[in-house]
Design a protein around this motif. Structure first.
Motif, PDB file in Angstrom:
ATOM      1  N   VAL A  77       0.843  -1.188   0.000  1.00 46.62           N
ATOM      2  CA  VAL A  77       0.000   0.000   0.000  1.00 46.62           C
ATOM      3  C   VAL A  77       0.885   1.247   0.000  1.00 46.62           C
ATOM      4  N   ILE A  78       0.621   2.138  -0.931  1.00 43.80           N
ATOM      5  CA  ILE A  78       1.356   3.396  -1.034  1.00 43.80           C
ATOM      6  C   ILE A  78       0.433   4.507  -0.535  1.00 43.80           C
ATOM      7  N   THR A  79       0.920   5.299   0.407  1.00 45.19           N
ATOM      8  CA  THR A  79       0.101   6.361   0.994  1.00 45.19           C
ATOM      9  C   THR A  79       0.818   7.688   0.845  1.00 45.19           C
ATOM     10  N   ILE A  80       0.068   8.698   0.434  1.00 42.91           N
ATOM     11  CA  ILE A  80       0.625  10.035   0.335  1.00 42.91           C
ATOM     12  C   ILE A  80      -0.245  11.004   1.108  1.00 42.91           C
ATOM     13  N   LEU A  81       0.417  11.877   1.853  1.00 39.33           N
ATOM     14  CA  LEU A  81      -0.281  12.923   2.596  1.00 39.33           C
ATOM     15  C   LEU A  81      -0.448  14.112   1.670  1.00 39.33           C
ATOM     16  N   SER A  82      -1.685  14.516   1.408  1.00 44.04           N
ATOM     17  CA  SER A  82      -1.950  15.603   0.467  1.00 44.04           C
ATOM     18  C   SER A  82      -2.224  16.890   1.238  1.00 44.04           C
ATOM     19  N   PRO A  83      -1.412  17.917   1.074  1.00 44.99           N
ATOM     20  CA  PRO A  83      -1.519  19.092   1.935  1.00 44.99           C
ATOM     21  C   PRO A  83      -2.557  20.130   1.523  1.00 44.99           C
ATOM     22  N   ASN A  84      -2.922  20.196   0.251  1.00 44.99           N
ATOM     23  CA  ASN A  84      -3.778  21.305  -0.190  1.00 44.99           C
ATOM     24  C   ASN A  84      -5.259  21.035   0.062  1.00 44.99           C
ATOM     25  N   PRO A  85      -6.020  22.083   0.406  1.00 40.92           N
ATOM     26  CA  PRO A  85      -7.473  21.905   0.581  1.00 40.92           C
ATOM     27  C   PRO A  85      -8.126  21.419  -0.710  1.00 40.92           C
ATOM     28  N   GLU A  86      -9.066  20.508  -0.562  1.00 38.73           N
ATOM     29  CA  GLU A  86      -9.781  19.941  -1.715  1.00 38.73           C
ATOM     30  C   GLU A  86     -11.204  20.474  -1.728  1.00 38.73           C
ATOM     31  N   LEU A  87     -11.538  21.209  -2.797  1.00 37.35           N
ATOM     32  CA  LEU A  87     -12.899  21.743  -2.905  1.00 37.35           C
ATOM     33  C   LEU A  87     -13.574  21.324  -4.196  1.00 37.35           C
ATOM     34  N   GLY A  88     -13.035  20.277  -4.838  1.00 37.10           N
ATOM     35  CA  GLY A  88     -13.626  19.819  -6.079  1.00 37.10           C
ATOM     36  C   GLY A  88     -12.731  20.059  -7.270  1.00 37.10           C
ATOM     37  N   GLN A  89     -11.556  20.639  -7.050  1.00 34.53           N
ATOM     38  CA  GLN A  89     -10.635  20.893  -8.150  1.00 34.53           C
ATOM     39  C   GLN A  89      -9.794  19.657  -8.477  1.00 34.53           C
ATOM     40  N   ASN A  90     -10.011  18.573  -7.724  1.00 33.87           N
ATOM     41  CA  ASN A  90      -9.428  17.266  -8.023  1.00 33.87           C
ATOM     42  C   ASN A  90      -7.977  17.136  -7.581  1.00 33.87           C
ATOM     43  N   ILE A  91      -7.516  18.022  -6.718  1.00 35.16           N
ATOM     44  CA  ILE A  91      -6.117  17.999  -6.313  1.00 35.16           C
ATOM     45  C   ILE A  91      -5.795  16.770  -5.482  1.00 35.16           C
ATOM     46  N   LYS A  92      -6.761  16.265  -4.762  1.00 36.56           N
ATOM     47  CA  LYS A  92      -6.527  15.117  -3.903  1.00 36.56           C
ATOM     48  C   LYS A  92      -6.344  13.834  -4.712  1.00 36.56           C
ATOM     49  N   THR A  93      -6.749  13.875  -5.968  1.00 33.42           N
ATOM     50  CA  THR A  93      -6.495  12.761  -6.884  1.00 33.42           C
ATOM     51  C   THR A  93      -5.265  13.033  -7.740  1.00 33.42           C
ATOM     52  N   SER A  94      -5.126  14.263  -8.205  1.00 30.28           N
ATOM     53  CA  SER A  94      -4.035  14.602  -9.127  1.00 30.28           C
ATOM     54  C   SER A  94      -2.669  14.510  -8.472  1.00 30.28           C
ATOM     55  N   PHE A  95      -2.533  14.996  -7.234  1.00 28.14           N
ATOM     56  CA  PHE A  95      -1.234  14.941  -6.563  1.00 28.14           C
ATOM     57  C   PHE A  95      -0.693  13.508  -6.468  1.00 28.14           C
ATOM     58  N   PRO A  96      -1.458  12.564  -5.914  1.00 25.19           N
ATOM     59  CA  PRO A  96      -0.924  11.198  -5.841  1.00 25.19           C
ATOM     60  C   PRO A  96      -0.722  10.562  -7.205  1.00 25.19           C
ATOM     61  N   MET A  97      -1.494  10.969  -8.212  1.00 32.00           N
ATOM     62  CA  MET A  97      -1.272  10.438  -9.561  1.00 32.00           C
ATOM     63  C   MET A  97       0.125  10.790 -10.067  1.00 32.00           C
ATOM     64  N   ILE A  98       0.562  12.012  -9.785  1.00 31.85           N
ATOM     65  CA  ILE A  98       1.875  12.445 -10.253  1.00 31.85           C
ATOM     66  C   ILE A  98       2.973  11.633  -9.574  1.00 31.85           C
ATOM     67  N   VAL A  99       2.832  11.435  -8.260  1.00 35.77           N
ATOM     68  CA  VAL A  99       3.805  10.625  -7.530  1.00 35.77           C
ATOM     69  C   VAL A  99       3.790   9.187  -8.042  1.00 35.77           C
ATOM     70  N   ALA A 100       2.588   8.633  -8.192  1.00 42.24           N
ATOM     71  CA  ALA A 100       2.454   7.241  -8.620  1.00 42.24           C
ATOM     72  C   ALA A 100       3.006   7.020 -10.017  1.00 42.24           C
ATOM     73  N   GLU A 101       2.893   8.021 -10.872  1.00 41.99           N
ATOM     74  CA  GLU A 101       3.429   7.903 -12.226  1.00 41.99           C
ATOM     75  C   GLU A 101       4.932   7.685 -12.200  1.00 41.99           C
ATOM     76  N   GLU A 102       5.637   8.528 -11.485  1.00 39.78           N
ATOM     77  CA  GLU A 102       7.092   8.408 -11.436  1.00 39.78           C
ATOM     78  C   GLU A 102       7.531   7.197 -10.630  1.00 39.78           C
ATOM     79  N   LEU A 103       6.704   6.784  -9.703  1.00 37.11           N
ATOM     80  CA  LEU A 103       7.016   5.611  -8.894  1.00 37.11           C
ATOM     81  C   LEU A 103       6.746   4.316  -9.648  1.00 37.11           C
ATOM     82  N   ASP A 104       5.995   4.397 -10.741  1.00 45.62           N
ATOM     83  CA  ASP A 104       5.508   3.199 -11.434  1.00 45.62           C
ATOM     84  C   ASP A 104       4.681   2.343 -10.480  1.00 45.62           C
TER      85      ASP A 104
END
Length: 714
Positions: A63-90
């Motif tokens: 299980v890979i867990t990332i702490l997302s610091p920015n407030p989420e109001l529907g702009q999808n940041i809580k999904t986009s941030f870990p996607m970027i990390v997961a991409e480079e992590l494969d």
């Protein structure tokens, strides 16, 4: 700490920890390099005493867990941030978890939602964090197999030795990887090799939202807390003179009635009880400022537009001379009203002011600012205040303000108890803060060939600050240009509203450019392209927009909409640059039963690399619908300082049946991501107004469109 799950560092470490230990990769959000690697057993991980900047964890169960610091109001940041990390992590995306971080200015940078800046700010930092962990996994596998790291590859959460076919999961390598020195230089993927970025990925909170799990500020509950509702003055310009709270205090469940500043708070054991008691208050008010009506604003605008005094925002060339020698001069005025933010979740916040510190929790776009203002209010050090973030049920700029946070903190300090302040829908709509009302006056000078040789814009705003964007197009493309502003200070509170300033300025500018194109006898799109070519070949003053990117979205919108080729509809065009990104739109309007109907809006966006295609589609569609609905229907008016609209029964929002089809396309240029939460909204009003003119011959120069006689009588 808060009892909302998944919202603290301690909770995060408990979730990430497993019996076999694991790899905790702490990476700095203020730099691009991982900062610390350690292995923790259950006791150490659960203690929450390990100090990191931010966290990427890989547990032995993969299980890979990332702490997302920015407030989420529907702009999808809580999904986009870990996607970027997961991409480079494969990484295997199905095994990725994300946890909302609390405010922590020591560990995180820019914990803000606003300005469409989260992904642009963190793009490289997130990529390097993922790539660093990936490289350590490779080196751990190389050591175990006694092979060269260069012979290994990664795929879907596995390290693969291609020659032998051996594989190890990241979880199996986590403990060994934790002992590898953190590499200072890591290679990032080529954009063409992305597997996750650019795909359609579901929002990580979908299940919780659909099943009603606690995510939002309204869901927050802490044992023993009280509830409060606040009666604010019913008109801007009034202040509390006297309060008779006897009847309210005698009602069931009421703990106290407190007057502070210009507020009267009713505190009790349930929202139902305090809401009933608030209606029993008897409050007398006295005037302390102007009680302005909308009719006053019409007069004020006229005075401002004709005022001899104005702030010059930009001046190029000799504007007076250009207009004197013009073959034709085009003049128009455009006006936009006050608007409510109207988020689905009204304002709310929890505060517990204790002798040893302050606990805050709730939905805010600016947690650091909110904490700082509470610290100043209570005269304590910011370090003694914790702030846990919930998901925001809409913000649109309203939650950039911290007034409702301060209300909760001040009230808790007075009653010596934990309290949650809740606004009703009526409170939210009548208590401000609003999008400012603005009126614009445009003038354009044309030569005999239809070239625009002079341009004037004066923006007259009510509490708008600077209602112009003086360096936006067509600045830089006109030899003689004057942009200025004048301002009226009003008791009516205003603040940022989604795509601040540009949300109404773009409508006015783009509709006026169509008027000028018509006077020049040129196609509206060609007219803009000629100006852009001129700005590139012979720039006048500073050019603060990317000409090629703007032309790129114009070309894409023209292609996808069939501009000029569809005889079944009237089409209107608009293009705008805001928040680092470019969006062009074409609106299709058909006449039905003698009325213009917007059937479809084509949008072409250049926001650089699209991280989550699903989220990006929704951001653009949502922005277009938001821009269309508010341009067509919404209006806040005032009588003697009091808002005349208080709920959705008399404040008009777009209805589902009125939403047109929205066709979205992205420019694929491979550049670093730019903003997307706001840029799709500003061009919409202009495209729609220009299309309606094409269909009816009537110019819409004021919003909301449906109230204008030009549209009613079309």
């Amino acid at each position: 700490m808060s009892e909302i799950p998944n919202n603290s560092r301690r909770t995060f470490m408990k979730l990430a920890a497993t019996a076999g230990g694991g790899l905790f990769l702490g990476f700095s959000w203020t730099s691009s390099v991982a900062s610390a690697i350690e292995v923790f057993d259950d006791a150490a991980a659960a203690s929450g005493n390990i100090d990191f900047n931010s966290y990427l964890s890989i547990s032995p169960d993969d299980v890979i867990t990332i702490l997302s610091p920015n407030p989420e109001l529907g702009q999808n940041i809580k999904t986009s941030f870990p996607m970027i990390v997961a991409e480079e992590l494969d990484a295997d995306w199905t095994k990725v978890k994300v946890v909302q971080a609390p405010l922590d200015t020591n560990k995180f940078e820019r914990q803000v939602t606003g300005g469409s800046g989260a992904v642009p700010h963190s793009w490289e930092r997130l990529r390097k964090a993922g790539a660093t962990a990936r490289q350590m996994m490779i080196e751990a596998a190389a050591k175990r197999w006694n092979v060269a790291a260069s012979t290994l590859a990664t795929d879907n959460g596995m390290v693969v030795h291609q020659a032998s076919g051996r594989k190890l999961s990241y979880g199996e390598l986590a403990n060994e990887a934790s002992k590898i020195p953190v590499p200072q230089d890591v290679k990032l993927k080529d954009v063409k090799d992305f597997k996750l970025i650019g795909k359609e990925i579901r929002n990580v909170d979908n299940r919780e939202m659909i099943t009603g799990q606690p995510l939002y500020g309204m869901d927050f509950y802490k044992e023993g807390m009280l509830f409060a509702m606040i009666q604010r003055p019913k008109a801007f310009g009034l202040k509390v003179k006297s309060v008779d709270a006897a009847a309210a205090k005698a009602m069931p469940g009421i703990v106290d009635v407190v007057t502070f500043k210009n507020n009267v708070a009713v505190v009790g054991k349930s929202t139902w009880q305090v809401n009933k008691a608030r209606k029993a208050l008897k409050i007398d008010y006295e005037q302390e400022g102007a009680l302005e009506s909308s009719s006053d604003h019409d007069r004020i605008f006229k005075e401002l537009l004709n005022s001899p005094e104005a702030t010059v925002r930009r001046k190029d060339g000799d504007v007076d001379a250009a207009f004197k020698k013009a073959a034709k001069v085009v003049k128009s005025e455009y006006q936009c009203p006050f608007l409510s933010h109207s988020p689905m979740e009204p304002m709310n916040f929890f505060a517990h002011v204790r002798p040893d510190g302050v606990e805050l929790a709730g939905p805010t776009q600016t947690p650091e600012m909110a904490r700082g203002m509470v610290a100043k209010l209570l005269d304590i050090a910011p370090e003694k205040i914790t702030l846990d973030l919930t998901r925001l049920g809409g913000g649109f700029g309203r939650r950039l303000s911290a007034d409702y946070v301060l209300e909760a903190a001040e009230l808790s300090s007075m009653i010596k108890a934990p309290v949650k302040v809740i606004w009703t829908r009526e409170d939210d709509m009548t208590g401000g803060t609003y999008r400012p009302a603005v009126r614009y006056r445009f003038e354009a000078a044309l030569d005999k060939k239809g070239n625009m040789i002079g341009y004037k814009l004066r923006g007259a705003g009510i509490n708008s600050g600077n209602p112009t964007r003086e360096d936006n197009f067509p600045s830089g493309a006109v030899e003689h240009l004057l942009i200025e502003s004048v301002e009226h200070k009003s008791p009516i509170t205003t603040g940022p509203w989604r795509a601040p300033i540009t949300n109404f300025l773009a409508f006015a500018e783009q509709a006026f450019l169509d008027e000028v194109a018509q006077a020049a006898k040129k196609d509206p799109v060609q007219f803009r392209l000629e100006l852009l070519d001129k700005a590139k070949k012979s720039p006048v003053g500073a050019i603060k927009y990317d000409i090629d990117r703007m032309k790129g979205v114009i070309d894409l919108a023209v292609e996808k909409s069939g501009w000029g080729k569809n005889n079944k509809v009237a089409q209107g065009f608009s293009v705008y640059f805001s928040h680092r990104s470019y969006v062009a739109q074409v609106a299709d309007v058909a006449m039905k039963n003698g009325k213009p109907v917007v059937e479809k809006i084509h949008a072409a966006a250049d926001c650089g690399i699209v991280v989550n295609l699903s989220g990006a589609y929704q951001q653009v569609r949502g922005g277009v619908i938001d821009g269309f609905g508010h341009a067509m229907y919404s209006n806040m008016t005032f009588k003697d300082g009091a808002p005349e609209q208080s709920n959705f029964n008399n404040y008009r929002l777009i209805r589902i049946k009125e939403i047109p089809e929205v066709d979205v396309h992205f420019v694929n240029n491979g550049i670093v991501p730019t903003g997307l939460g706001e840029p799709a909204l500003p061009p919409t009003g202009g495209a729609v107004a220009n299309a309606i003119y094409k269909a009816t011959g009537k110019r819409l120069r004021n919003q909301p469109f449906f109230e204008q006689p030009e549209l009613k009588n079309a």
